[in-house]
Design a protein around this motif. Structure first.
Motif, mmCIF file in Angstrom:
data_model
loop_
_atom_site.group_PDB
_atom_site.id
_atom_site.type_symbol
_atom_site.label_atom_id
_atom_site.label_comp_id
_atom_site.label_asym_id
_atom_site.label_seq_id
_atom_site.Cartn_x
_atom_site.Cartn_y
_atom_site.Cartn_z
ATOM 1 N N LEU A 163 143.611 15.228 23.103
ATOM 2 C CA LEU A 163 142.448 14.779 22.334
ATOM 3 C C LEU A 163 141.227 15.630 22.685
ATOM 4 O O LEU A 163 140.514 16.099 21.793
ATOM 5 C CB LEU A 163 142.167 13.300 22.631
ATOM 6 C CG LEU A 163 140.914 12.711 22.008
ATOM 7 C CD1 LEU A 163 141.098 12.540 20.506
ATOM 8 C CD2 LEU A 163 140.605 11.369 22.662
ATOM 9 N N ILE A 164 141.020 15.846 23.969
ATOM 10 C CA ILE A 164 139.885 16.669 24.425
ATOM 11 C C ILE A 164 140.045 18.097 23.904
ATOM 12 O O ILE A 164 139.107 18.677 23.349
ATOM 13 C CB ILE A 164 139.777 16.647 25.960
ATOM 14 C CG1 ILE A 164 139.404 15.234 26.442
ATOM 15 C CG2 ILE A 164 138.755 17.671 26.448
ATOM 16 C CD1 ILE A 164 139.576 15.025 27.934
ATOM 17 N N ALA A 165 141.232 18.666 24.082
ATOM 18 C CA ALA A 165 141.481 20.051 23.674
ATOM 19 C C ALA A 165 141.331 20.219 22.162
ATOM 20 O O ALA A 165 140.780 21.226 21.701
ATOM 21 C CB ALA A 165 142.864 20.498 24.126
ATOM 22 N N GLU A 166 141.814 19.247 21.390
ATOM 23 C CA GLU A 166 141.680 19.330 19.929
ATOM 24 C C GLU A 166 140.217 19.283 19.508
ATOM 25 O O GLU A 166 139.801 20.001 18.610
ATOM 26 C CB GLU A 166 142.444 18.182 19.261
ATOM 27 C CG GLU A 166 143.947 18.354 19.305
ATOM 28 C CD GLU A 166 144.689 17.101 18.857
ATOM 29 O OE1 GLU A 166 144.046 16.155 18.335
ATOM 30 O OE2 GLU A 166 145.917 17.059 19.052
ATOM 31 N N LYS A 167 139.449 18.423 20.151
ATOM 32 C CA LYS A 167 138.034 18.279 19.800
ATOM 33 C C LYS A 167 137.251 19.534 20.182
ATOM 34 O O LYS A 167 136.392 19.980 19.430
ATOM 35 C CB LYS A 167 137.467 17.049 20.509
ATOM 36 C CG LYS A 167 136.202 16.544 19.928
ATOM 37 C CD LYS A 167 136.476 15.896 18.588
ATOM 38 C CE LYS A 167 135.256 15.137 18.123
ATOM 39 N NZ LYS A 167 135.374 14.685 16.766
ATOM 40 N N LEU A 168 137.552 20.101 21.358
ATOM 41 C CA LEU A 168 136.833 21.292 21.816
ATOM 42 C C LEU A 168 137.366 22.576 21.194
ATOM 43 O O LEU A 168 136.626 23.538 21.039
ATOM 44 C CB LEU A 168 136.927 21.422 23.342
ATOM 45 C CG LEU A 168 136.249 20.352 24.182
ATOM 46 C CD1 LEU A 168 136.490 20.627 25.661
ATOM 47 C CD2 LEU A 168 134.761 20.274 23.885
#
Length: 151
Positions: free
Chosen positions: A124-129
């Motif tokens: 989730l973090i990687a997709e958002k960033l």
């Protein structure tokens, strides 16, 4: 009239890097606890199991130092995980009063399930960033850790 505690720190104190790190940590920990709860696990237990997995044979005292918590806090979590059959204590080969910690088969299975939840949070973090920012963030956080350790 102004009291001494009205402005005990600079107005920009909450804009510091260390506060940004702490806010991010709180958010991540809250999400971990929320997502791990259905598995009957807390983020602290996941962290403990991960450390024992990555370094089998750790003692409670070593874990407490590594996790920056009291030995009593580790002992309490170890007792819970041992009751659930996820951790086993074994005698240290050279020090008869020291107990080493090892994952059991149930502990490995629980850790595998919990880690899948954590991977989801990381994704989730990687997709958002995005991949570039996620890699930059990881590199910057590693740098921060190095700088603070060297200071």
């Amino acid at each position: 009239m102004r009291h001494d505690d009205e402005w005990p720190v600079a107005a920009s104190a909450l804009e510091r890097v260390t506060w940004a790190l702490r806010r991010a940590e709180w958010a991540v920990q809250a999400r971990k606890d929320q997502r791990l709860r259905p598995l009957g696990m807390a983020a602290a237990q996941y962290t403990l199991l991960m450390n024992v997995h990555s370094d089998p044979g750790l003692t409670g005292a070593e874990l407490a130092r590594r996790l920056n918590v009291t030995p009593q806090a580790v002992a309490s979590q170890v007792a819970r995980l041992e009751e659930r059959g996820q951790l086993a204590r074994r005698p240290h080969p050279r020090h008869r009063h020291v107990q080493e910690l090892h994952l059991t088969d149930a502990g490995r299975a629980s850790l595998r399930d919990a880690d899948a939840v954590i991977v989801g949070i990381e994704q989730l973090i990687a997709e958002k960033l995005g991949p570039k920012k996620a890699a930059q963030l990881r590199a910057l956080l590693d740098e921060v850790a190095d700088v603070v350790r060297e200071a």
